[in-house]
Motif scaffolding. Sequence first.
Motif, PDB file in Angstrom:
ATOM      1  N   TRP A 211      -9.512   2.906   3.152  1.00 31.57           N
ATOM      2  CA  TRP A 211      -9.434   3.342   1.759  1.00 31.57           C
ATOM      3  C   TRP A 211     -10.449   4.432   1.412  1.00 31.57           C
ATOM      4  CZ3 TRP A 211     -14.023   2.573  -0.815  1.00 31.57           C
ATOM      5  CH2 TRP A 211     -14.893   1.648  -0.269  1.00 31.57           C
ATOM      6  N   LEU A 212     -11.233   4.914   2.389  1.00 28.50           N
ATOM      7  CA  LEU A 212     -12.333   5.838   2.114  1.00 28.50           C
ATOM      8  C   LEU A 212     -12.348   6.964   3.131  1.00 28.50           C
ATOM      9  CD1 LEU A 212     -15.018   6.425   0.529  1.00 28.50           C
ATOM     10  CD2 LEU A 212     -16.165   5.050   2.288  1.00 28.50           C
ATOM     11  N   SER A 213     -12.585   8.204   2.656  1.00 29.30           N
ATOM     12  CA  SER A 213     -12.703   9.336   3.574  1.00 29.30           C
ATOM     13  C   SER A 213     -13.710  10.344   3.038  1.00 29.30           C
ATOM     14  CB  SER A 213     -11.344  10.010   3.800  1.00 29.30           C
ATOM     15  OG  SER A 213     -10.854  10.590   2.602  1.00 29.30           O
ATOM     16  N   PHE A 214     -14.359  11.047   3.979  1.00 22.98           N
ATOM     17  CA  PHE A 214     -15.263  12.144   3.680  1.00 22.98           C
ATOM     18  C   PHE A 214     -14.668  13.408   4.304  1.00 22.98           C
ATOM     19  CE2 PHE A 214     -17.642   8.231   3.939  1.00 22.98           C
ATOM     20  CZ  PHE A 214     -18.462   8.275   2.816  1.00 22.98           C
ATOM     21  N   TYR A 215     -14.747  14.527   3.588  1.00 23.19           N
ATOM     22  CA  TYR A 215     -14.106  15.730   4.114  1.00 23.19           C
ATOM     23  C   TYR A 215     -14.949  16.972   3.835  1.00 23.19           C
ATOM     24  CZ  TYR A 215     -12.730  17.237  -0.585  1.00 23.19           C
ATOM     25  OH  TYR A 215     -12.752  17.675  -1.891  1.00 23.19           O
ATOM     26  N   GLY A 216     -14.660  18.015   4.602  1.00 25.23           N
ATOM     27  CA  GLY A 216     -15.255  19.326   4.400  1.00 25.23           C
ATOM     28  C   GLY A 216     -14.278  20.389   4.854  1.00 25.23           C
ATOM     29  N   SER A 217     -14.336  21.577   4.245  1.00 28.11           N
ATOM     30  CA  SER A 217     -13.391  22.627   4.624  1.00 28.11           C
ATOM     31  C   SER A 217     -13.958  24.010   4.332  1.00 28.11           C
ATOM     32  CB  SER A 217     -12.048  22.455   3.889  1.00 28.11           C
ATOM     33  OG  SER A 217     -12.198  22.647   2.496  1.00 28.11           O
TER      34      SER A 217
ATOM     35  N   LEU B 210      -8.803   2.940  -4.466  1.00 25.57           N
ATOM     36  CA  LEU B 210      -9.446   1.712  -4.918  1.00 25.57           C
ATOM     37  C   LEU B 210      -8.428   0.725  -5.482  1.00 25.57           C
ATOM     38  CD1 LEU B 210     -12.349   3.518  -6.817  1.00 25.57           C
ATOM     39  CD2 LEU B 210     -12.375   2.710  -4.444  1.00 25.57           C
ATOM     40  N   LEU B 211      -8.863  -0.514  -5.613  1.00 26.61           N
ATOM     41  CA  LEU B 211      -8.049  -1.568  -6.233  1.00 26.61           C
ATOM     42  C   LEU B 211      -6.661  -1.636  -5.601  1.00 26.61           C
ATOM     43  CD1 LEU B 211      -8.986  -1.084  -9.992  1.00 26.61           C
ATOM     44  CD2 LEU B 211     -10.048  -2.601  -8.293  1.00 26.61           C
ATOM     45  N   ASP B 212      -6.658  -1.823  -4.276  1.00 28.17           N
ATOM     46  CA  ASP B 212      -5.407  -1.942  -3.524  1.00 28.17           C
ATOM     47  C   ASP B 212      -4.547  -0.693  -3.679  1.00 28.17           C
ATOM     48  OD1 ASP B 212      -3.650  -3.145  -1.799  1.00 28.17           O
ATOM     49  OD2 ASP B 212      -2.655  -4.340  -3.336  1.00 28.17           O
TER      50      ASP B 212
ATOM     51  N   ASP C 201      -8.774   6.613  17.047  1.00 28.24           N
ATOM     52  CA  ASP C 201      -8.056   5.544  16.350  1.00 28.24           C
ATOM     53  C   ASP C 201      -7.725   5.930  14.912  1.00 28.24           C
ATOM     54  OD1 ASP C 201      -6.799   3.087  16.285  1.00 28.24           O
ATOM     55  OD2 ASP C 201      -8.596   2.017  15.616  1.00 28.24           O
ATOM     56  N   ASP C 202      -7.334   7.171  14.741  1.00 28.20           N
ATOM     57  CA  ASP C 202      -6.868   7.696  13.444  1.00 28.20           C
ATOM     58  C   ASP C 202      -7.958   7.681  12.379  1.00 28.20           C
ATOM     59  OD1 ASP C 202      -4.587   8.916  12.266  1.00 28.20           O
ATOM     60  OD2 ASP C 202      -4.264   7.146  11.023  1.00 28.20           O
ATOM     61  N   THR C 203      -9.206   7.791  12.797  1.00 30.10           N
ATOM     62  CA  THR C 203     -10.298   7.832  11.826  1.00 30.10           C
ATOM     63  C   THR C 203     -10.846   9.235  11.610  1.00 30.10           C
ATOM     64  OG1 THR C 203     -11.957   7.377  13.528  1.00 30.10           O
ATOM     65  CG2 THR C 203     -10.987   5.479  12.384  1.00 30.10           C
TER      66      THR C 203
ATOM     67  N   ARG D 179       0.820  -1.213   0.000  1.00 29.80           N
ATOM     68  CA  ARG D 179       0.000   0.000   0.000  1.00 29.80           C
ATOM     69  C   ARG D 179       0.850   1.257   0.000  1.00 29.80           C
ATOM     70  NH1 ARG D 179      -4.333  -0.118   4.623  1.00 29.80           N
ATOM     71  NH2 ARG D 179      -4.867   1.803   3.533  1.00 29.80           N
ATOM     72  N   GLY D 180       2.163   1.114   0.047  1.00 34.13           N
ATOM     73  CA  GLY D 180       3.034   2.271   0.071  1.00 34.13           C
ATOM     74  C   GLY D 180       3.359   2.669   1.500  1.00 34.13           C
TER      75      GLY D 180
END
Length: 830
Positions: free
Chosen positions: A595-601, A634-636, A542-544, A75-76
């Motif tokens: 692998w998924l996040s929602f954001y606002g700014s 996505l896709l690893d 937990d880093d979420t 995953r890097g």
Amino acid sequence: MGSTLAAAAMSAFALGAGASDTPAQANVAPQERLGLLRRYDLAPARLADNLNAFADANRLQIVYDANVTGGLRSRGLIGNYTVREALDRLLEGSGLSYRLSEQRATISIRLAQADNGVRSDVSDAERLPPIDVGAASGETRDGRRGGAPQGPGDRHTGYNAVSAPTTLKTDTPLLKTPLTVEVVTRQTMDDQQAISVGDALLTNVSGVTESTNVLDVFKIRGFSNPIGNIFKNGLMEYRIRKLDTTNLQTVEVLKGPASLLFGRGEPGGIVNLVVKRPLDTPYYSIQQQVKSFSGTRTTIDATGPLTQDKSILYRVNAEYYSNGSYRDYVSDRNLFIAPTLTFQPIEQFRMNIDFEYQNRTWVDDYPVLPAVGGSPASIPVSRYLSSASLMTAYPDHSDRKRIAYDWTYEFLPGWSLTNRLSYTSIATRNENVVPLSFNQTTGVLGRFAFFIPGTTDRTFATNLDLKGKFSTGPIDHSILVGLDAFKNYIPLYVSYQPFLSSINIYDPRSWQVENPYGNQVFGKSAQKWTGVYGQDMISLLDDTVHILLGGRYDWAESSANKNFSSYLNALSSYVTTYNTAFSPRVGAVYQPLPWLSFYGSYARSFGVSNSSSTGLPLDPQRGELYEAGVKAELLDRRLSLTMAYFDIFKTNMPYADPTNARNTLLIGKARSQGFEFDLTGRIDDNWSVIANYTHDDVRTVQGALSYNPATLITTQLAISGSKLPASPRNYGNLWVKYDADGELQGLSLGAGVSVHESSFGDNANSYVLPAYALVNGMIAYRTNIEGYTVTGQLNVKNLGDVTYYPTSTDRYTIQTGTPRTFVGSLRVEF
């Protein structure tokens, strides 16, 4: 026999075994070295490739079976980690474990399949399966190339990027930031043969369109700034034209107000150019390109170590470019040389020194095309409406010198200090022909010129950043505190503004002799900017959950003379205006899945006070942003997805008064509201994709209060509700590439399409730029000949030879699109 094979395998896969430590590293005990933090920037790739890069970075030995890692991906690794932490993350989810064993002055890492998929420091070395030394690094056992390995010269980087540390000034992964950043990689530029920065940006990033052909200016989310939205390695590039990709590793776009990190900028966003860095592995490349309209381009790239311990590295990129044009009389000649040095005497300190020299001569192309009635004038796109006699006799010329450095010192684990500085001197001879009037019935275009025989533009920029990480109970903090300064100065110069003879666009007299030395004027200007800023990226639960809090305070000065009639009057009428502003930014990210996040700014921006063409200062520009979106890997992690909704306001936008080219008008407030979609990366070992779509409504909110509808075309006033020029409501791009394997390995095929909806061409919305669709293609073949990697490539742009008009500013200045163009190249690497 087994022991012999194991010994051979250890020799073959003892990565880093032949590398010698620096003097500083040699004094660090192996077990102490395991506890040192080191920064990593490894993109998602095959596990074997990232293990190789990890071993090289730490000068460690890794022994493993190629069968075990074959087909697995990593995953890097982005950020600061100890050796153990880094290995844990690299192997996460792979089902592999490792064992550390100290041998003399080195650490050996033995990799094997684990029973429970977790690290084991005490696992028995005998559990290693038989080692296969047949698979080469960078390939799986069936010969297929992995997801996005770092290829020779860092060219084959894939299309996807999971971080942008130069632009964000931190190593936070993009998935965890409430900001929208899109990255155009080196491989994207090479696959599409992108020669200019515009070539790299305009089809690969959503929300980016052309603004003008006079400067390298791009609209981002509908807004542009003619002198202040291009940066290089985090420092502003001021009044730059025809930027080239020769020495660029990535082109990064930070969308929305970037004032917090960069000071002056557009609320739509900024473009940051990241240069290639020296490598510790020798690499040499020479490429010859030929293109339509008598174009040739030769580029050279050479890099490697200068010292045996690899503490001093070098890289040189150079280019010679000569090109004609589909436009009559237009030409371009460019010489560019960019050497770079990297110094790393100890592990914790690294310094880069960049030099650039550019000598460029070109015949300008302005104005391009006027509007007649409700559409662009129906004349050949090759027709030249400037003054051929003036522009060919006095072509524009630029002699640019730039020196810059950046260094980072990690004085404590997780804490570092970074300083950047650049100085640029640009000596120019410049001439522009400007439309003054146009008779819609007869086609007669009135013109006058700006001719500057010679002036020198000097720019200084610097910043200092302190970064650190710490925890307060269950909350982690990543802070950034910095200050920066910017200054641009143009000493007193003489220019000329002669009125030229009129030209009939249907029957031009291109070679009428003109005198450029009329109506002498004097000018002098300066910009000065100082700012302090700070931000804290807070991570909890937990880093979420990640919360960004930051702000910046700026002190800005803008100076110019308001009397142009004589040398003494120019000096005595020199006026300086002062402005200050606070620009906050807040944002939040919720990451329910890795692998998924929602954001606002929310953010505000501040632009230094505008200087009108009369020298009188105007009110500064200000911007405000509301944004929300979704990000996914996505896709690893091979494929990155970003979807964003944005709502931006900008005040005090200057535009030229078409009834008096020496006057400047202001739009009180404009709004850009829309949605963006970006999908970039690799679907599998064979298929890669870049797809983006933009829906953007850009219009005037507060415009002229008093106007006469009968003269709106002439006055070009911006009124409430009107669309801004060349702002299509919908546009998108798709690029797909196939890399063959098996018997056809080395063959690559690519194809793309760009579609733009029609748009209004001026503030008065009096005419329409028609919709268009462009088709592009690529075929390349790479092979090995006598130890040299040879790549032949052919690209075609605008395959259907479509006539189109990508941008405009008013009824006099419509830019024409380039007809069908072929670009062929031959590259040799070793």
